[in-house]
Every structure is written in C-alpha cells, then in structure tokens.
Design a protein around this motif. Sequence first.
Motif, PDB file in Angstrom:
ATOM      1  N   GLU A  30       6.039 -11.218  -0.154  1.00 38.55           N
ATOM      2  CA  GLU A  30       4.686 -11.320   0.157  1.00 38.55           C
ATOM      3  C   GLU A  30       4.026 -10.740   1.207  1.00 38.55           C
ATOM      4  O   GLU A  30       3.207 -10.008   1.354  1.00 38.55           O
ATOM      5  N   ARG A  31       4.662 -11.488   2.347  1.00 37.53           N
ATOM      6  CA  ARG A  31       4.055 -11.219   3.797  1.00 37.53           C
ATOM      7  C   ARG A  31       4.489  -9.683   4.122  1.00 37.53           C
ATOM      8  O   ARG A  31       3.678  -9.108   4.515  1.00 37.53           O
ATOM      9  N   TYR A  34       1.827  -7.411   2.032  1.00 34.80           N
ATOM     10  CA  TYR A  34       0.502  -7.235   2.607  1.00 34.80           C
ATOM     11  C   TYR A  34       0.375  -6.934   4.167  1.00 34.80           C
ATOM     12  O   TYR A  34      -0.627  -7.038   4.618  1.00 34.80           O
TER      13      TYR A  34
END
Length: 65
Positions: A30-31, A34
């Motif tokens: 996820e990091r 984004y």
Amino acid sequence: MSDLLFWSLVGFATVVSLVLLIVIFIALKERQLYRRTPAQRKSDRDVIARYRALRSDTERMAGMQ
C-alpha cells in the motif's frame, strides 16, 4: 498432555507469524502504491490549482447572473 500443549503452541505461533507477515506485506505494498514522485506531486498541485481557479470563476459567474 504436555506434548499436545507444545504442538498447539507451535501451531498457534506459526499462524500468528504468518498473519503478521501477510499484514506487513500488504502494508508495504500500500505504501509503495501511494508513493508519488516529485513530478507527480507537482502535476497534482497543478491540477488542484486549475480546479480551484475554474471553481472560483464558475462561482463568480453564477453570482453575476
């Protein structure tokens, strides 16, 4: 009886460690998903600035009528 307790603890620890690994993997993905480069961030700021200018123009024209 102690053998059963030992293997249940080993199984429980295995399950907990696998779940933690999966959660860490998802969080890292996820990091990475984004993370924006500086050029992308500048592009985002330009789009936001254009949208705000357009919105204020529209509000001004709506107020004139």
